[in-house]
Write an enzyme that holds these catalytic residues in place. Structure first.
Site, short mmCIF file in Angstrom:
data_model
loop_
_atom_site.label_atom_id
_atom_site.label_comp_id
_atom_site.label_asym_id
_atom_site.label_seq_id
_atom_site.Cartn_x
_atom_site.Cartn_y
_atom_site.Cartn_z
N TYR A 40 0.83 -1.20 0.00
CA TYR A 40 0.00 0.00 0.00
C TYR A 40 0.87 1.25 0.00
O TYR A 40 0.57 2.24 -0.66
CB TYR A 40 -0.91 0.00 1.23
CG TYR A 40 -2.07 0.97 1.15
CD1 TYR A 40 -3.32 0.55 0.72
CD2 TYR A 40 -1.90 2.30 1.50
CE1 TYR A 40 -4.39 1.43 0.65
CE2 TYR A 40 -2.95 3.19 1.43
CZ TYR A 40 -4.20 2.76 0.99
OH TYR A 40 -5.24 3.63 0.92
N TYR A 70 3.41 5.59 -2.59
CA TYR A 70 3.69 6.89 -1.99
C TYR A 70 5.19 7.13 -1.87
O TYR A 70 5.66 8.25 -2.09
CB TYR A 70 3.02 7.00 -0.63
CG TYR A 70 1.51 7.01 -0.71
CD1 TYR A 70 0.81 8.19 -0.92
CD2 TYR A 70 0.78 5.83 -0.57
CE1 TYR A 70 -0.57 8.19 -1.01
CE2 TYR A 70 -0.60 5.82 -0.65
CZ TYR A 70 -1.28 7.02 -0.87
OH TYR A 70 -2.65 7.02 -0.96
#
Length: 595
Positions: free
Chosen positions: A389, A393
């Site tokens: 996840y 980023y």
């Protein structure tokens, strides 16, 4: 929304329409024309943005309002007798003049504190924070800094960069429709800085006591200054935390913390999942990205204090990244027990909504919490992963590696944009506003981890830790250091600090560097590890810079203020230049990263 045009004599207004520069002549009196021309022509690359601002105000309000805005812009870009949109060469000459002026003043004083006060008033007049007499600094060392041309160049360049970017953002040049995250001016400046820094590193050869030679670029590329290595290390540490969480049966949550509306300059209008336009935010209160970062830091400090009082110790990472208009927001990947994570969410929500809680959309946008699922994803057949996840980023904010924006929703400000370009814009944004992008929460010391990787074979517990570090096993390393929530003071190994040392090759004598070139006490650097009261040295080589044919031109670019290579390397968390003896033609340096 962008106010740049492809042809001379033209500009684009805030609605995307093309105009001749002479369009502004229809507004105001005969005296307005030379007044406008005088200010706008001084604005350089921002001139078209200023024209767009003037046209907007003259149409929506009056030419008088537009003229007042020009005066505001002129005042913002004028610091005492310095025009901040001056060229680099002019800024360097100005900084050198200020240093010489301070030198002339310092010669008139016999009492250091009186001289220091006088020179501080000069720095204050240019809105520059003067050096303070603290942490080993003396009045004399502070005076030396205030009389140093390099000090003035660095301070004025930082002031110029930040002011120009804040103004460009205020003139709608930073948003999803034009240039997300930072303005074209700042991106171009930062690109030049990176190129100059790389040139310096590639043309600088260092040699150690064994006569081994490397370029600084070779050493930099093997450290966390290299974006790829920085990315690998961050993901290895995150994966290690995830493995620990599974072993402890801890849960993971991804939390996003944002600022109130008053910090946001621009607002995206989205319909049917598509961004159709970007408009000014009516609630915006002229607050900079740096102001927003301070707000988020204060909120996080209160959250941490509350968690500490409740003896809740989550662990993980914090990532700061910009919204499309340059306003920062924070992401957290936190691991803890399910019960503790529920309390963490409540505490985050409480402090996130303390400021203007009744603002429209506050409860929806101010805080977003996503629980990371466990087990197998029925769609992909792969195990749910906190690291999986987080990876997009990390990559997005470092170098764009492996990021494909082609399939992103049209509502995203990075949709369809090159991932490498996006990463460069984010890096320029972080540097300009002095925002730390990544921060570890809890866990073992990453400094110890990096120092262990330098050591040769050891014995006992130290060897166990060294093997874990060398094999990138953050989970094993953290466990051996006492676990993910042990305090730093209770960890079995800590960094050892000591004074920098220079090696006299003729005598073999080591000479400690106790003072900086300004005369204040030199900061200690990491020299090894403290293990059971003993110091294990990890920095064993001594280096000096060797002149090369191309070094002088590269040095000139650095000295001209394009970039301060020492600041560049330190910012990227790889401080391998620790001290420079300016009087020695072969400048001695301590290479902290690879010794």
């Amino acid at each position: 929304m962008v106010a740049y045009a492809t042809k001379a004599g033209q500009f684009v207004d805030f609605d995307g329409r093309l105009h001749l520069n002479t369009t502004l002549e229809q507004f105001g009196t005969n005296e307005c024309s030379p007044f406008r021309k005088r200010i706008i022509e001084r604005c350089g690359m921002l001139a078209n943005a200023v024209r767009a601002e003037y046209l907007h105000l003259a149409k929506s309000k009056s030419h008088a309002s537009a003229n007042l805005r020009l005066l505001e812009l002129e005042a913002y870009l004028t610091v005492s007798d310095l025009w901040l949109l001056t060229s680099l060469s002019e800024l360097i000459a100005f900084a050198d003049d200020k240093a010489e002026f301070c030198q002339s003043i310092s010669k008139k004083y016999d009492i250091e504190i009186e001289c220091y006060d006088e020179l501080c008033s000069i720095a204050d007049s240019y809105q520059i924070d003067p050096p303070f007499v603290e942490k080993g600094a003396t009045y004399k060392s502070c005076i030396n800094r205030l009389c140093c041309s390099r000090w003035w160049r660095r301070k004025l360049k930082n002031l110029q960069n930040e002011r120009i970017e804040i103004l460009a953002r205020d003139l709608r040049q930073v948003n999803a429709k034009s240039s997300p995250y930072c303005s074209p001016i700042t991106l171009a400046t930062r690109t030049s800085q990176r190129q100059a820094s790389r040139s310096y590193l590639e043309n600088t050869i260092v040699v150690n006591e064994k006569n081994d030679e490397f370029t600084l670029a070779q050493l930099s590329d093997k450290s966390v200054s290299n974006p790829a290595i920085r990315r690998f290390e961050l993901l290895a540490r995150c994966k290690g935390f995830e493995l620990i969480a599974k072993a402890y049966k801890h849960n993971a949550a991804f939390i996003t913390l944002t600022t109130p509306s008053r910090f946001h300059k621009m607002t995206k209008i989205i319909r049917n999942g598509r961004m159709i336009k970007v408009i000014p935010n009516k609630k915006y209160e002229n607050l900079s990205p740096r102001d927003a970062q301070k707000y988020l830091s204060n909120v996080w400090a209160r959250i941490q204090a509350k968690l500490s009082r409740l003896s809740i110790k989550p662990y993980g990472f914090r990532i700061a990244e910009p919204h499309h208009d340059g306003t920062p927001h924070w992401h957290f990947m936190l691991f803890a027990t399910k019960e503790n994570l529920e309390q963490v969410e409540e505490i985050f929500r409480h402090y996130a909504l303390q400021d203007s809680p009744d603002e429209n959309g506050a409860k929806k946008r101010r805080l977003k919490v996503e629980e990371i699922k466990s087990g197998t994803n029925p769609t992909t057949g792969k195990e749910y992963s906190a690291t999986g996840y987080l990876i997009k980023y990390v990559c997005k904010n470092i170098d764009g590696h492996g990021v494909n924006n082609c399939n992103e929703s049209d509502s995203k400000d990075w949709s369809g944009r090159n991932a490498t370009d996006i990463a460069m814009s984010i890096e320029a944004w972080a540097r300009t506003h002095r925002i730390r992008q990544f921060q570890q929460i809890g866990g073992a010391s990453v400094t110890v981890w990096r120092e262990l990787r330098r050591l040769s074979e050891q014995e006992g517990e130290l060897e166990k830790l060294r093997i874990a570090a060398r094999s990138n096993d953050w989970a094993a390393f953290t466990e051996a250091m006492g676990g993910p929530i042990v305090s730093r003071t209770d960890q079995s190994i800590r960094p050892a600090y000591g004074a920098s040392e220079n090696l006299d090759k003729e005598t073999g004598e080591l000479k400690k560097k106790l003072f900086t070139k300004y005369g204040d006490t030199a900061s200690e650097r990491v020299i090894g590890l403290l293990v059971g009261g003993m110091t294990v040295i990890s920095r064993i080589h001594y280096w000096e810079v060797k002149d090369t044919p191309n070094l002088k031109s590269a040095q000139q670019k650095i000295m001209s203020g394009i970039v301060e290579v020492i600041d560049e390397i330190k910012f990227q968390n790889s401080p391998f230049i620790n001290s420079i003896d300016q009087s020695d033609p072969r400048k001695r340096v301590a290479l902290d990263s690879y010794q």
